[in-house]
Scaffold this active site. Structure first.
Site, short mmCIF file in Angstrom:
data_model
loop_
_atom_site.label_atom_id
_atom_site.label_comp_id
_atom_site.label_asym_id
_atom_site.label_seq_id
_atom_site.Cartn_x
_atom_site.Cartn_y
_atom_site.Cartn_z
N GLU A 608 0.81 -1.23 0.00
CA GLU A 608 0.00 0.00 0.00
C GLU A 608 0.84 1.27 0.00
O GLU A 608 0.31 2.36 -0.17
CB GLU A 608 -0.91 0.03 1.23
CG GLU A 608 -1.84 -1.16 1.32
CD GLU A 608 -2.96 -0.94 2.32
OE1 GLU A 608 -4.05 -0.55 1.91
OE2 GLU A 608 -2.71 -1.17 3.51
N ASP A 632 -4.86 2.98 -1.26
CA ASP A 632 -3.79 3.65 -0.51
C ASP A 632 -2.54 3.83 -1.35
O ASP A 632 -1.88 4.86 -1.27
CB ASP A 632 -3.47 2.88 0.77
CG ASP A 632 -4.43 3.25 1.89
OD1 ASP A 632 -4.69 4.46 2.04
OD2 ASP A 632 -4.93 2.35 2.58
N CYS A 679 -6.81 -5.54 -4.11
CA CYS A 679 -8.16 -5.38 -3.57
C CYS A 679 -8.60 -3.92 -3.45
O CYS A 679 -9.52 -3.61 -2.72
CB CYS A 679 -8.28 -6.08 -2.22
SG CYS A 679 -6.99 -5.66 -1.07
C1 PEP Z 1 -6.68 -0.11 -0.28
O1 PEP Z 1 -6.04 0.74 0.34
O2 PEP Z 1 -6.67 -0.23 -1.52
C2 PEP Z 1 -7.52 -1.07 0.46
C3 PEP Z 1 -8.07 -2.09 -0.16
O3 PEP Z 1 -7.74 -0.83 1.77
P1 PEP Z 1 -8.72 0.31 2.34
O4 PEP Z 1 -9.50 0.87 1.20
O5 PEP Z 1 -9.57 -0.38 3.36
O6 PEP Z 1 -7.74 1.26 2.94
MG MG Z 2 -5.76 0.52 2.49
#
Ligand code: PEP
Ligand code: MG
Length: 760
Positions: A608, A632, A679
Site C-alpha cells: 500500500e 492507498d 483489492c
Molecule cells: C486499499 O487501500 O486499496 C484497500 C483495499 O484498503 P482500504 O481501502 O480499506 O484502505
Molecule cells: Mg488501504
C-alpha cells in the site's frame, strides 16, 4: 487586517441572498480600505462579458445594466491576465475604456483583482480613488486575500444559478434551464428517474425554546410516551427492512435503539427534566451536545453518525409536539431528496417506489449511502449546490455512476437515460448467467474474482458469483461497538462469513484503523493521520489487540475446508512482517494448545505504500501472498488524500507512475512464485481489471456490484490482446491518455458495454 477580513467574510457569507452579499461586499471593502469606489464585475460565460454587478461610489443606476467584453477596458485586462492590476492613473492606460454612464472618469487610482475558482476567472473586484496614487502593497494583498477567500461563495452562486439570475432577470430559476445539472459524488452506481420528494425533518429543534417546566412529573410522562413511540417506530422500520437488508446493516437500527437507551440519550434528557427543564428544551440540549461530540470526531464514518442522532432527536420532538410526521404522498417513482437524508426517512417509503436518493450533505460513508448500496438504489451524495427548496415535485434524474443530478431534463435526455437503464438492466440479466462460471480469458488464463466484504452482505456477494473473500475489512465490526469486540464476538462474526463461503478462501485483514478510520473508544488524534499511527503500526504496538484478533480468526476456521488467509495492512518494513508473522505463529500455537484443531493460516502482506513496492521481491519471499491495496497505494504514490474533494481530480488510479508500480509488484511476485492479488477499487474497474490481468495478478478482489461486469470482460478478452494493450499503456505519459486508449480498445473489441456511458 485579519479581523477586518474575517468580519467582511462573515457578513458576506451570512447575507440573505447573493445579490445582498455583493452589496455588502462593496460596502464593507470601501469602508475597510477607505476608498471612494468599490465594484464587482461578474463573468457571464454565455456571452463572454463582465457584468457591472455591484457598486458603491459610482452611478449605481448602471448596476446590472452594463457590461464589458472580456477584451475591453482594464477590468477585461484583469480577467484576461488573471492577475491584479494596480495603477496610479488608470485614465492614461492604453486599455482604459470609458463607459460614460458609470461616471468613473474622475477616478485615477485603480486596483483590480480577479476572482478565481478552480483556475477559472469568475469576476473582478475593483477599488478606485480620485487621488493619483498606487494602492500600497498591503491594500493589494488584502484585496487578493479577500477575493481568493470569497471565490468559493461566488462559485456556489454560479452553480446554483443565482449568478445567472443577475445577468438576465428573465432567466428565472436555474431549474428552468434545460438539463440543469448539479454535481455531487456517486453514492450507489445506477440511474434513477422519477419525481423529487423533498423530505424535511419532521420538527425543528432550533425553534425549541429553553424554559423551565411547570410540572416535572407530567413532563417526564410526556417524555416517556414520546420515547416509546419512537422506539416502536424504529422496530417497525427495522422489520420493514428485515428481508432486504443484510444483518450487519439491520444492526444499525439496534444502534439507534441503544442511543435511545436510559444509559444514553434518554437518561441524559430525563436528568435535565428532573433538574427543571421542560422536556423539549432538555431534548434539544442533549441532542446538540451529542451531535457536537460526533461532529468533532476525526473519523468520517463516525462523524456522519451525528446526523443519525439529530434524526432521532427530531423524531422524539415530533411526538413531544404531537405533530406526527404528516403522511407524505410518494409517487410510484420517487426520488428522495433531503438536506441530510437519513435512514429513518428512507424507511417511510415503500422500497418498490424508491428509484433514487439525493442528499445535499453526506458522502459515500454516510449511513444512508451504505443503506442505498445495500438496497441497490442509485444515489448521489454531497450535491451541495442543489436548490433543494424549489425542487419538490419536479422530475429528476439521478446518475449514481457520475454523481450527477439533472433537473428539467429535455425529452431527448430522458430518452437517453431510459435507454441506459434498459441496457444496464438487460446486461445485468445477461450477466446473471455467468454466476457459476469462472473468471477465465478467451485464451485460457485464469483470474480469481473475489469480493471485498465489510458493509455489503454475504448473500449478495455469493449471488454475484464471488469465488472467495479477498478483503474482509475487520475494522467495520470494530466500529459498530463501544469497545473492542471480544475474541468470542469476533470469532462469531468471522465464522459466519467463513461458513457461508466454505470451501472458498477467506482473506481476513488484521485491524486497519488510523488514517480516516477511527474507533470512538480508541481515538487517534494526529496532525497527519495518513502518515501516522495506522494499520499494522497500531496493532504491533498493541499485541494484545493483534493476538485476540488472530486467535479469533484461527478459531473461526475450525473444521472448515476453506483456506484462512491473514493479511497485514500498511506494511512499510520487513521487520513489521517478521514481528506480525511471529505473533500469528504464536496465536496458532496457543489455539492448538487449547485443543482447537486448525491448519496454519496463509499470511500475506498488503502493498500500500511506495516503500513496499521497492521491497516487494523481498516481501514476496517471506509470505504466502501479496495483495496490493491500490486505494492507498495511489494516495501515497501521488501524495493525494483519497478523501479530499479539492484534489479529487488528481487522484488517478491509472496514473502512469501507479501503473508502473503495480507492474513492478507483479514482476517481484512472479520472480518469487508468490500468489498475487489486488483489492483496491482499481480491480473492480473494467479497464483496471484488464490491465491487472495482463500484468499477471492472480486475484482481483472488488465490491460485489462490479464483479459481474469484470467477469464478463475477462471472459471476453484474450490475455495476449490485453498484454499488447498493457505494453502500449506502459509507454504513455498521462492517465487521460491511458483512459482514452483503453476505452477505445475495449470499444473496438466489442466490450464497450462495461464502460459507463456518460450522458452527452
Ligand atoms: C486499499 O487501500 O486499496 C484497500 C483495499 O484498503 P482500504 O481501502 O480499506 O484502505
Ligand atoms: Mg488501504
Amino acid at each position: 487586517m485579519l479581523n477586518t477580513l474575517r468580519s467582511i467574510v462573515q457578513d458576506v457569507v451570512g447575507a440573505a441572498s447573493f445579490r445582498a452579499a455583493l452589496d455588502i461586499l462593496v460596502h464593507d471593502v470601501r469602508g475597510a480600505l477607505g476608498t471612494e469606489v468599490c465594484s464587482v464585475y461578474l463573468m457571464n460565460r454565455a456571452q463572454d462579458r463582465l457584468l457591472f454587478a455591484a457598486n458603491e461610489g459610482l452611478n449605481t443606476d448602471s448596476v446590472g445594466q452594463i457590461s464589458l467584453a472580456v477584451n475591453q477596458g482594464l477590468v477585461g485586462l484583469v480577467a484576461e491576465r488573471a492577475e491584479p492590476i494596480n495603477l496610479n492613473n488608470a485614465t492614461v492606460h492604453p486599455r482604459f475604456y470609458l463607459i460614460p454612464e458609470i461616471g468613473e472618469e474622475a477616478f485615477h487610482a485603480f486596483l483590480g483583482v480577479p476572482v478565481i475558482h478552480h483556475r477559472q476567472v469568475l469576476g473582478v473586484l475593483v477599488v478606485q480613488q480620485r487621488e493619483r496614487r498606487k494602492f500600497d502593497e498591503s491594500e493589494e494583498a488584502f484585496l487578493v486575500t479577500l477575493s481568493a477567500r470569497l471565490a468559493t461563495e461566488v462559485a456556489h452562486a454560479d452553480a446554483t444559478g443565482e449568478m445567472e439570475g443577475l445577468f438576465d432577470s428573465d432567466t428565472g430559476s436555474v431549474l428552468e434551464r434545460p438539463d440543469a445539472m448539479f454535481k455531487g459524488v456517486g453514492g450507489t452506481p445506477g440511474i434513477g428517474i422519477g419525481i423529487a420528494v423533498v423530505v424535511q425533518p419532521p420538527a425543528n429543534l432550533e425553534a425549541v425554546a429553553d424554559k423551565a417546566s411547570d410540572d416535572v412529573t407530567t413532563e417526564l410522562q410526556v417524555l416517556d410516551r414520546a420515547l416509546n413511540m419512537v422506539r416502536d417506530d424504529i422496530r417497525r422500520i427495522s422489520e420493514q427492512f428485515a428481508a432486504s437488508l443484510p444483518p450487519e446493516e439491520l444492526a444499525l437500527f439496534d444502534v439507534y435503539l441503544h442511543m435511545l437507551d436510559e444509559n444514553a440519550l434518554a437518561g441524559d434528557i430525563r436528568e435535565r427534566v428532573q433538574k427543571g427543564s421542560w422536556a423539549q428544551g432538555a431534548l434539544k440540549q442533549v441532542i446538540y451536545e451529542h451531535v457536537q461530540r460526533f461532529e468533532d470526531m476525526e473519523d468520517p464514518y463516525l462523524r456522519e453518525r451525528g446526523a443519525d442522532v439529530k434524526d432521532l432527536g427530531l423524531r422524539v420532538l415530533a411526538y413531544l409536539q404531537d405533530i406526527r410526521a404528516k403522511k407524505t404522498h410518494f409517487p410510484d417513482s420517487t426520488i428522495l431528496v433531503g438536506e441530510e437524508v437519513t435512514a429513518g426517512m428512507l424507511a417511510d417509503i415503500p422500497t418498490d417506489k424508491l428509484k433514487g436518493i439525493v442528499s445535499v450533505r453526506g458522502s459515500v460513508t454516510s449511513h444512508v449511502a451504505i443503506l442505498a448500496q445495500s438496497l441497490d438504489i442509485p444515489a448521489v451524495m454531497g450535491a451541495v449546490d442543489l436548490p433543494i427548496l424549489s425542487i419538490d415535485n419536479r422530475p429528476l434524474i439521478v446518475d449514481g455512476f457520475y454523481g450527477e443530478v439533472f433537473c428539467n431534463a429535455s425529452a431527448q435526455t430522458v430518452k437517453q437515460f431510459q435507454e441506459l437503464i434498459a441496457s444496464e438492466q438487460e446486461f445485468s440479466e445477461e450477466l446473471e448467467e455467468l454466476k457459476e462460471l469462472k473468471g477465465v480469458t478467451l485464451d485460457g488464463w485464469r483470474v480469481g474474482l473475489w469480493v471485498n466484504i465489510g458493509l455489503t452482505g454475504i448473500g449478495r456477494s455469493l449471488d454475484r458469483g464471488a469465488e472467495g473473500i479477498g478483503l474482509f475489512r475487520t475494522e467495520i465490526p470494530f466500529m459498530t461497538k463501544e469497545r473492542f469486540p471480544s475474541e468470542e464476538e469476533q470469532r462469531v462474526i468471522y465464522r459466519e462469513h467463513m461458513v457461508a463461503f466454505e470451501p472458498k478462501p477467506v482473506t481476513m485483514r488484521t485491524l486497519d484503523v488510523g488514517g480516516d478510520k477511527a474507533l470512538s473508544y480508541f481515538p487517534i488524534n494526529e496532525e497527519n493521520p495518513f502518515l501516522g499511527w495506522r494499520g499494522i503500526r497500531v496493532t504491533l504496538d498493541h499485541p494484545e489487540i493483534f493476538m485476540v484478533q488472530a486467535r479469533a480468526m484461527l478459531k473461526a476456521n475450525e473444521g472448515l475446508k476453506g483456506d484462512l488467509r491473514i493479511m497485514l495492512p500498511m506494511i512499510t518494513s520487513i521487520s513489521e512482517v517478521e514481528e506480525a508473522m511471529a505473533l500469528v505463529a504464536r496465536a496458532h500455537r496457543e489455539v492448538l494448545e487449547e485443543g482447537v484443531d486448525v491448519k496454519q493460516p496463509q499470511v500475506g502482506v498488503m502493498i500500500e505504500v511506495p516503500a513496499a513496492v521497492y521491497q516487494a521481491r523481498r516481501l514476496a519471499g517471506m509470505v504466502d501472498f501479496l495483495a496490493v491495496g491500490s486505494n492507498d497505494l495511489t494516495q501515497y504514490m501521488l501524495a493525494v488524500d483519497r478523501n479530499n474533494p479539492r484534489v479529487a481530480d488528481l487522484y488517478q488510479e491509472t496514473h502512469p507512475a501507479v501503473l508502473c508500480a503495480l507492474r513492478e509488484v507483479a514482476k517481484a511476485a512472479s520472480a518469487e512464485h508468490t500468489y498475487l492479488g489486488i483489492c483496491g477499487e482499481l480491480a473492480g474497474n473494467p479497464i483496471g481489471a484488464v490491465l491487472l490481468m495482463a500484468m499477471g495478478y492472480h486475484v482481483l478482489s472488488m465490491n460485489s456490484t462490479n464483479l459481474p461486469k469484470v467477469k464478463w470482460v475477462i471472459r471476453n478478452i484474450k490475455r495476449s490482446d490485453a498484454r499488447r494493450m498493457l505494453a502500449r499503456v506502459l509507454r504513455m505519459d498521462t492517465p487521460q491518455e491511458v483512459q482514452r486508449f483503453m476505452r477505445q480498445q475495449l470499444l473496438d473489441a466489442g466490450l464497450g458495454r462495461v464502460l459507463p456511458t456518460h450522458h452527452e
